[in-house]
Motif scaffolding. Structure first.
Motif, PDB file in Angstrom:
ATOM      1  N   GLY A  78       2.986  20.679  13.096  1.00 21.00           N
ATOM      2  CA  GLY A  78       4.212  20.012  12.727  1.00 21.00           C
ATOM      3  C   GLY A  78       4.528  20.114  11.247  1.00 21.00           C
ATOM      4  O   GLY A  78       5.672  20.374  10.851  1.00 21.00           O
ATOM      5  N   LEU A  79       3.510  19.925  10.393  1.00 22.49           N
ATOM      6  CA  LEU A  79       3.739  19.996   8.955  1.00 22.49           C
ATOM      7  C   LEU A  79       4.063  21.421   8.513  1.00 22.49           C
ATOM      8  O   LEU A  79       4.913  21.631   7.641  1.00 22.49           O
ATOM      9  CB  LEU A  79       2.516  19.474   8.204  1.00 22.49           C
ATOM     10  CG  LEU A  79       2.242  17.978   8.358  1.00 22.49           C
ATOM     11  CD1 LEU A  79       0.931  17.609   7.682  1.00 22.49           C
ATOM     12  CD2 LEU A  79       3.389  17.142   7.790  1.00 22.49           C
ATOM     13  N   THR A  80       3.398  22.401   9.115  1.00 18.05           N
ATOM     14  CA  THR A  80       3.689  23.798   8.774  1.00 18.05           C
ATOM     15  C   THR A  80       5.135  24.127   9.111  1.00 18.05           C
ATOM     16  O   THR A  80       5.876  24.692   8.291  1.00 18.05           O
ATOM     17  CB  THR A  80       2.743  24.738   9.528  1.00 18.05           C
ATOM     18  OG1 THR A  80       1.393  24.494   9.111  1.00 18.05           O
ATOM     19  CG2 THR A  80       3.096  26.196   9.273  1.00 18.05           C
ATOM     20  N   CYS A  81       5.554  23.779  10.313  1.00 18.36           N
ATOM     21  CA  CYS A  81       6.926  24.052  10.738  1.00 18.36           C
ATOM     22  C   CYS A  81       7.928  23.345   9.829  1.00 18.36           C
ATOM     23  O   CYS A  81       8.897  23.954   9.346  1.00 18.36           O
ATOM     24  CB  CYS A  81       7.112  23.615  12.186  1.00 18.36           C
ATOM     25  SG  CYS A  81       8.768  23.874  12.842  1.00 18.36           S
ATOM     26  N   ALA A  82       7.694  22.061   9.575  1.00 15.99           N
ATOM     27  CA  ALA A  82       8.624  21.286   8.759  1.00 15.99           C
ATOM     28  C   ALA A  82       8.732  21.837   7.341  1.00 15.99           C
ATOM     29  O   ALA A  82       9.825  21.987   6.794  1.00 15.99           O
ATOM     30  CB  ALA A  82       8.187  19.825   8.724  1.00 15.99           C
ATOM     31  N   ARG A  83       7.576  22.148   6.746  1.00 14.51           N
ATOM     32  CA  ARG A  83       7.584  22.642   5.371  1.00 14.51           C
ATOM     33  C   ARG A  83       8.298  23.984   5.267  1.00 14.51           C
ATOM     34  O   ARG A  83       9.052  24.225   4.322  1.00 14.51           O
ATOM     35  CB  ARG A  83       6.137  22.780   4.895  1.00 14.51           C
ATOM     36  CG  ARG A  83       5.941  23.221   3.455  1.00 14.51           C
ATOM     37  CD  ARG A  83       6.241  22.102   2.507  1.00 14.51           C
ATOM     38  NE  ARG A  83       7.602  22.187   1.977  1.00 14.51           N
ATOM     39  CZ  ARG A  83       8.143  21.256   1.201  1.00 14.51           C
ATOM     40  NH1 ARG A  83       7.478  20.166   0.897  1.00 14.51           N
ATOM     41  NH2 ARG A  83       9.366  21.397   0.741  1.00 14.51           N
ATOM     42  N   MET A  84       8.082  24.870   6.239  1.00 11.04           N
ATOM     43  CA  MET A  84       8.747  26.173   6.213  1.00 11.04           C
ATOM     44  C   MET A  84      10.252  26.030   6.368  1.00 11.04           C
ATOM     45  O   MET A  84      11.031  26.734   5.721  1.00 11.04           O
ATOM     46  CB  MET A  84       8.169  27.076   7.306  1.00 11.04           C
ATOM     47  CG  MET A  84       6.761  27.570   7.010  1.00 11.04           C
ATOM     48  SD  MET A  84       6.091  28.618   8.329  1.00 11.04           S
ATOM     49  CE  MET A  84       4.597  29.245   7.527  1.00 11.04           C
ATOM     50  N   LEU A  85      10.680  25.106   7.235  1.00  9.19           N
ATOM     51  CA  LEU A  85      12.111  24.888   7.405  1.00  9.19           C
ATOM     52  C   LEU A  85      12.723  24.278   6.147  1.00  9.19           C
ATOM     53  O   LEU A  85      13.827  24.651   5.730  1.00  9.19           O
ATOM     54  CB  LEU A  85      12.360  23.982   8.613  1.00  9.19           C
ATOM     55  CG  LEU A  85      12.025  24.574   9.990  1.00  9.19           C
ATOM     56  CD1 LEU A  85      12.210  23.528  11.070  1.00  9.19           C
ATOM     57  CD2 LEU A  85      12.880  25.805  10.279  1.00  9.19           C
ATOM     58  N   MET A  86      12.023  23.345   5.533  1.00 14.60           N
ATOM     59  CA  MET A  86      12.520  22.750   4.294  1.00 14.60           C
ATOM     60  C   MET A  86      12.613  23.789   3.185  1.00 14.60           C
ATOM     61  O   MET A  86      13.566  23.785   2.398  1.00 14.60           O
ATOM     62  CB  MET A  86      11.617  21.592   3.883  1.00 14.60           C
ATOM     63  CG  MET A  86      11.716  20.373   4.781  1.00 14.60           C
ATOM     64  SD  MET A  86      10.549  19.073   4.310  1.00 14.60           S
ATOM     65  CE  MET A  86      11.155  18.642   2.668  1.00 14.60           C
ATOM     66  N   ASP A  87      11.648  24.682   3.118  1.00 20.31           N
ATOM     67  CA  ASP A  87      11.698  25.749   2.114  1.00 20.31           C
ATOM     68  C   ASP A  87      12.922  26.634   2.302  1.00 20.31           C
ATOM     69  O   ASP A  87      13.407  27.253   1.344  1.00 20.31           O
ATOM     70  CB  ASP A  87      10.427  26.605   2.179  1.00 20.31           C
ATOM     71  CG  ASP A  87       9.195  25.877   1.650  1.00 20.31           C
ATOM     72  OD1 ASP A  87       9.358  24.794   1.044  1.00 20.31           O
ATOM     73  OD2 ASP A  87       8.073  26.392   1.834  1.00 20.31           O
ATOM     74  N   ALA A  88      13.404  26.693   3.549  1.00 22.22           N
ATOM     75  CA  ALA A  88      14.596  27.502   3.842  1.00 22.22           C
ATOM     76  C   ALA A  88      15.892  26.711   3.678  1.00 22.22           C
ATOM     77  O   ALA A  88      16.969  27.224   4.005  1.00 22.22           O
ATOM     78  CB  ALA A  88      14.502  28.055   5.262  1.00 22.22           C
ATOM     79  N   GLY A  89      15.775  25.472   3.213  1.00 22.49           N
ATOM     80  CA  GLY A  89      16.969  24.682   2.954  1.00 22.49           C
ATOM     81  C   GLY A  89      17.424  23.802   4.092  1.00 22.49           C
ATOM     82  O   GLY A  89      18.506  23.210   4.014  1.00 22.49           O
ATOM     83  N   ARG A  90      16.620  23.699   5.152  1.00 21.61           N
ATOM     84  CA  ARG A  90      17.006  22.856   6.280  1.00 21.61           C
ATOM     85  C   ARG A  90      16.601  21.403   6.037  1.00 21.61           C
ATOM     86  O   ARG A  90      15.605  21.128   5.366  1.00 21.61           O
ATOM     87  CB  ARG A  90      16.335  23.357   7.572  1.00 21.61           C
ATOM     88  CG  ARG A  90      16.691  24.793   7.946  1.00 21.61           C
ATOM     89  CD  ARG A  90      18.177  24.945   8.238  1.00 21.61           C
ATOM     90  NE  ARG A  90      18.545  26.302   8.546  1.00 21.61           N
ATOM     91  CZ  ARG A  90      18.699  26.772   9.790  1.00 21.61           C
ATOM     92  NH1 ARG A  90      18.514  25.988  10.819  1.00 21.61           N
ATOM     93  NH2 ARG A  90      19.046  28.029   9.981  1.00 21.61           N
ATOM     94  N   SER A  91      17.371  20.482   6.612  1.00 20.17           N
ATOM     95  CA  SER A  91      17.000  19.067   6.561  1.00 20.17           C
ATOM     96  C   SER A  91      16.087  18.763   7.755  1.00 20.17           C
ATOM     97  O   SER A  91      16.420  19.083   8.899  1.00 20.17           O
ATOM     98  CB  SER A  91      18.240  18.182   6.597  1.00 20.17           C
ATOM     99  OG  SER A  91      18.961  18.360   7.797  1.00 20.17           O
ATOM    100  N   VAL A  92      14.946  18.154   7.464  1.00 22.29           N
ATOM    101  CA  VAL A  92      13.917  17.952   8.487  1.00 22.29           C
ATOM    102  C   VAL A  92      13.301  16.566   8.316  1.00 22.29           C
ATOM    103  O   VAL A  92      13.074  16.101   7.187  1.00 22.29           O
ATOM    104  CB  VAL A  92      12.785  19.008   8.365  1.00 22.29           C
ATOM    105  CG1 VAL A  92      11.764  18.829   9.486  1.00 22.29           C
ATOM    106  CG2 VAL A  92      13.354  20.421   8.372  1.00 22.29           C
ATOM    107  N   VAL A  93      13.015  15.917   9.425  1.00 26.18           N
ATOM    108  CA  VAL A  93      12.218  14.706   9.415  1.00 26.18           C
ATOM    109  C   VAL A  93      11.072  14.895  10.405  1.00 26.18           C
ATOM    110  O   VAL A  93      11.239  15.545  11.447  1.00 26.18           O
ATOM    111  CB  VAL A  93      13.052  13.457   9.792  1.00 26.18           C
ATOM    112  CG1 VAL A  93      13.501  13.501  11.254  1.00 26.18           C
ATOM    113  CG2 VAL A  93      12.259  12.181   9.537  1.00 26.18           C
ATOM    114  N   VAL A  94       9.903  14.368  10.039  1.00 27.83           N
ATOM    115  CA  VAL A  94       8.726  14.429  10.905  1.00 27.83           C
ATOM    116  C   VAL A  94       8.403  13.009  11.353  1.00 27.83           C
ATOM    117  O   VAL A  94       8.233  12.108  10.515  1.00 27.83           O
ATOM    118  CB  VAL A  94       7.516  15.047  10.177  1.00 27.83           C
ATOM    119  CG1 VAL A  94       6.301  15.073  11.104  1.00 27.83           C
ATOM    120  CG2 VAL A  94       7.844  16.451   9.681  1.00 27.83           C
TER     121      VAL A  94
END
Length: 451
Positions: free
Chosen positions: A15-31
């Protein structure tokens, strides 16, 4: 109600890997995380002043490992500890025969040679196996054809049972004949002297993780998804579910509409094993300096068969042993003191009064954990490695799953969880994510924060 591009359920490695990669791409994410910490089944206890990894401990094989590349890039210190339970030799081990007598070097070498010979034949038996065959079926055929003396067959049979239980958390008769096909080690194994949870903590730094948010429902809406947790609801275009297989099997999360057939079938077919750890510290060492493993064969090791010297972590004489499968589930009904006493009783049968009273101990109960409901996935009879990948998705509307149970090439490992989180993020973005750049971004943020 807050809206994000993506809601990730579970703050473990995937979950953290996915979230961090999406955030690095500029996406808004909540875990959304049910626990009060990150890491999931990567759980490090530091209350004694040194780390004790109650969950994951090893990287099993660092050659060509994406996880190892990440650890190296983040400069996380490790110690080589290549003594996985399925290794019969290759490192300093103190072996005891069925009667509890210490085996000399020659006897230990004969034992290792016999197991390796049966294992070579076993691979051919597995290749010829039929659908519905269990791992018990194929090992019995290989043992029957071995021509070894009956007492040696008994010892190898016991070794095979423990090997399966420790790798899969399941009884050997419940595991599919192909259940260990993917469990090969390529390269050394390593452990983490500062604690394995350093990895998810560093990946998750700066990620919007909502703790104490167990999710109980995921529903489709006209423009995406609504995820309902005990502490609130969130909407998103995409949802990534990374909770352990045992939680999915418990139906703790309701899906509306119901999960697609490929996902529900995989959840039903795959198994969730129980693998518990027992750490015991002693006032002084009673085993030899340099010994990596103490192993009891046959009747002497029917209940507890291996102890691993992990003293390097604390500097205090410490042995780690495992209770997995049926034994692991049974011992969850006992108190910690009863479990430790039972393990020490077996050690005293081997070493006598040299085994002093323990000065500290740790006992895990992953099967009783409501946020895990087991330790990791395995293949029961009739399941296949394709079931792991079939669970990943993506499914209609932007629903995906990640976690070790969704990575068929390396299930039941932190490496598999990491790879699955990477795959989910790439699937959402529709493009490749460079893992080296991902690691570099973590260290860059850390340097910036330290200024």
């Amino acid at each position: 109600m807050e809206r994000f591009d993506t809601v990730v359920v579970g703050a473990g490695m995937a979950g953290l890997t996915c979230a961090r990669m999406l955030m690095d791409a500029g996406r808004s994410v909540v875990v959304l995380e049910a626990r009060e910490r990150v890491g999931g089944r990567m759980c490090t206890d530091r209350t004694a002043g040194f780390p004790v990894d109650l969950g994951a401990s090893w990287i099993h094989g660092i050659r060509d490992s994406a996880l190892w590349s990440l650890v190296e890039a983040l400069q996380i210190p490790t110690r080589e500890f290549t003594v996985g339970s399925f290794q019969v030799g290759g490192r300093p081990m103190e072996h005891f025969d069925s009667a509890g007598r210490r085996m000399d070097a020659q006897a230990s070498a004969r034992w290792a040679a016999h197991v390796e010979a049966v294992d070579r034949d076993l691979a051919e038996v597995i290749a010829r196996s039929s659908p519905g065959d269990s791992y018990l079926d194929v090992t019995e055929r290989a043992l029957e054809a071995s021509g070894l003396p009956p007492e040696r067959i008994v010892e190898i049979r016991e070794f095979f049972r423990h090997r399966v239980e420790e790798q899969c958390g399941a009884w050997i008769g419940d595991l599919d004949a192909h259940g260990l096909d993917q469990d090969a080690i390529d390269g050394d194994e390593v452990i983490f002297p500062r604690g394995y949870d350093e990895l998810p903590r560093r990946i998750g730094a700066g990620v919007d993780v909502r703790f104490a948010h167990p999710v109980h429902a995921v529903g489709r809406t006209a423009d995406g998804w609504i995820v309902r947790a005990d502490a609130g609801s969130f909407t998103a275009t995409d949802v990534v579910i990374t909770v352990p297989l045992g939680v999915l099997q418990s139906r703790a999360i309701a899906f509306d509409p119901p999960l697609p057939r490929p996902a529900s079938d995989s959840i039903s077919r795959l198994g969730m094993g129980v693998f518990n750890k027992v750490f015991v510290q002693f006032p002084e060492r009673f085993w030899e300096e340099g010994t990596c493993v103490i192993r009891a064969l046959g009747a002497a090791g029917e209940r507890w068969h291996s102890w691993y010297d992990v003293s390097v972590i604390s500097g205090i004489p410490t042995l780690l042993t495992f209770a997995a499968g049926p034994l692991g589930r049974h011992l969850q009904t006992l108190s910690d003191a009863e479990v430790v006493a039972d393990s020490v009783r077996t050690l005293r049968a081997l070493y006598g009064e040299r085994v002093a009273e323990p000065i500290a101990s740790w006992v895990t109960r992953w099967g009783d954990d409501p946020h895990a409901r087991g330790s990791y996935s395995h293949l029961p009879i009739g399941a296949s490695h394709e079931d792991h990948d079939a669970l990943a998705g993506p499914f209609d509307g932007g629903l995906r799953f990640a976690g070790e149970a969704t990575w068929g090439r390396e299930p039941a490992t932190v490496g598999g969880a990491y790879e699955s989180g990477h795959r989910a993020a790439e699937s959402i973005l529709g493009r490749r994510i460079d893992r080296a750049a991902f690691a570099a971004a973590i260290t860059a943020r850390e340097r910036e924060a330290a200024r």
